[in-house]
Design an enzyme around this catalytic site. Structure first.
Site, PDB file in Angstrom:
ATOM      1  CG  HIS A  51      -0.444  -0.316   2.609  1.00 23.35           C
ATOM      2  ND1 HIS A  51       0.525   0.660   3.008  1.00 23.35           N
ATOM      3  CD2 HIS A  51      -0.410  -1.306   3.422  1.00 23.35           C
ATOM      4  CE1 HIS A  51       0.960   0.301   4.303  1.00 23.35           C
ATOM      5  NE2 HIS A  51       0.625  -1.029   4.377  1.00 23.35           N
TER       6      HIS A  51
HETATM    7  P1  TYD Z   1      -1.934  -2.793   7.832  1.00 24.34           P
HETATM    8  O1  TYD Z   1      -1.425  -1.519   7.832  1.00 24.34           O
HETATM    9  O2  TYD Z   1      -2.608  -3.340   6.712  1.00 24.34           O
HETATM   10  O3  TYD Z   1      -0.311  -3.706   8.037  1.00 24.34           O
HETATM   11  P2  TYD Z   1       0.845  -3.870   6.932  1.00 24.34           P
HETATM   12  O4  TYD Z   1       1.142  -2.750   6.452  1.00 24.34           O
HETATM   13  O5  TYD Z   1       2.161  -4.163   7.896  1.00 24.34           O
HETATM   14  O6  TYD Z   1       0.428  -5.103   6.189  1.00 24.34           O
HETATM   15  O7  TYD Z   1      -2.619  -2.754   9.129  1.00 24.34           O
HETATM   16  C1  TYD Z   1      -3.218  -4.326   9.832  1.00 24.34           C
HETATM   17  C2  TYD Z   1      -4.332  -3.987  10.508  1.00 24.34           C
HETATM   18  O8  TYD Z   1      -4.028  -3.187  11.683  1.00 24.34           O
HETATM   19  C3  TYD Z   1      -5.228  -3.063   9.703  1.00 24.34           C
HETATM   20  O9  TYD Z   1      -6.620  -3.599  10.187  1.00 24.34           O
HETATM   21  C4  TYD Z   1      -5.077  -1.569  10.297  1.00 24.34           C
HETATM   22  C5  TYD Z   1      -4.621  -2.045  11.684  1.00 24.34           C
HETATM   23  N1  TYD Z   1      -3.762  -0.818  12.238  1.00 24.34           N
HETATM   24  C6  TYD Z   1      -4.326  -0.023  13.290  1.00 24.34           C
HETATM   25  O10 TYD Z   1      -5.437  -0.040  13.694  1.00 24.34           O
HETATM   26  N2  TYD Z   1      -3.621   1.013  13.504  1.00 24.34           N
HETATM   27  C7  TYD Z   1      -2.247   1.015  13.196  1.00 24.34           C
HETATM   28  O11 TYD Z   1      -1.472   2.200  13.345  1.00 24.34           O
HETATM   29  C8  TYD Z   1      -1.746   0.219  12.201  1.00 24.34           C
HETATM   30  C9  TYD Z   1      -0.375   0.401  11.643  1.00 24.34           C
HETATM   31  C10 TYD Z   1      -2.495  -0.826  11.819  1.00 24.34           C
END
Ligand code: TYD
Length: 129
Positions: A51
């Site tokens: 992303h």
């Molecule tokens: P995501 O950003 O998709 O993880 P990555 O980029 O490492 O693959 O986040 C995973 C889940 O965690 C998603 O449901 C959003 C939640 N999240 C929060 O609620 N707060 C945060 O600060 C972060 C980084 C993620």
């Protein structure tokens, strides 16, 4: 023009008791940290990311293990680097598509310029382009 990602080297003290890295982030980072997250318990070769952020700037530090990071700008510029030192941060400005692969019980700490907001994410690669 999109601002470029860059490595920030933090100070580090290694002695027989271990390695201590530190940063006076108020002086050393080009943004105010509003949020911190950390990722642990990752299987070897785990991939994450996939992303970009519209407005958020992030600093990521692989404090244990290592990570291969692939960053792509919306104009197609590609940067590939490895984070394998606990005192090395990667500053990721907005509008870079990030993909990461983690090795050897990696632990990642991330600091963000914004509170969590799902609307700041671009999760669709074709929308990003
Ligand atoms: P995501 O950003 O998709 O993880 P990555 O980029 O490492 O693959 O986040 C995973 C889940 O965690 C998603 O449901 C959003 C939640 N999240 C929060 O609620 N707060 C945060 O600060 C972060 C980084 C993620």
């Amino acid at each position: 023009m999109t601002e470029k990602p860059r490595i920030i080297d933090f100070r580090y003290v290694q002695d027989p008791r271990g390695g201590l890295a530190f940063s006076e982030i108020a002086n050393e980072l080009p943004f105010e940290v509003k949020r911190v997250y950390w990722i642990s318990n990752m299987p070897h070769l785990q991939r994450r990311g996939g992303h970009a952020h519209r407005t958020e700037t992030q600093l990521i530090i692989c404090v244990q293990g290592s990570a291969k990071v692939k960053l792509t700008s919306s104009s197609g510029e590609l940067l590939e680097l490895e984070l394998s030192a606990a005192n090395q941060g990667l500053l990721i400005p907005p509008m870079w598509w990030g993909e990461m692969e983690f090795f050897d019980n990696a632990v990642l700490v991330g600091m963000s310029s914004h509170l969590f907001d799902e609307k700041d994410y671009i999760r669709n690669r074709s929308e990003f382009k």
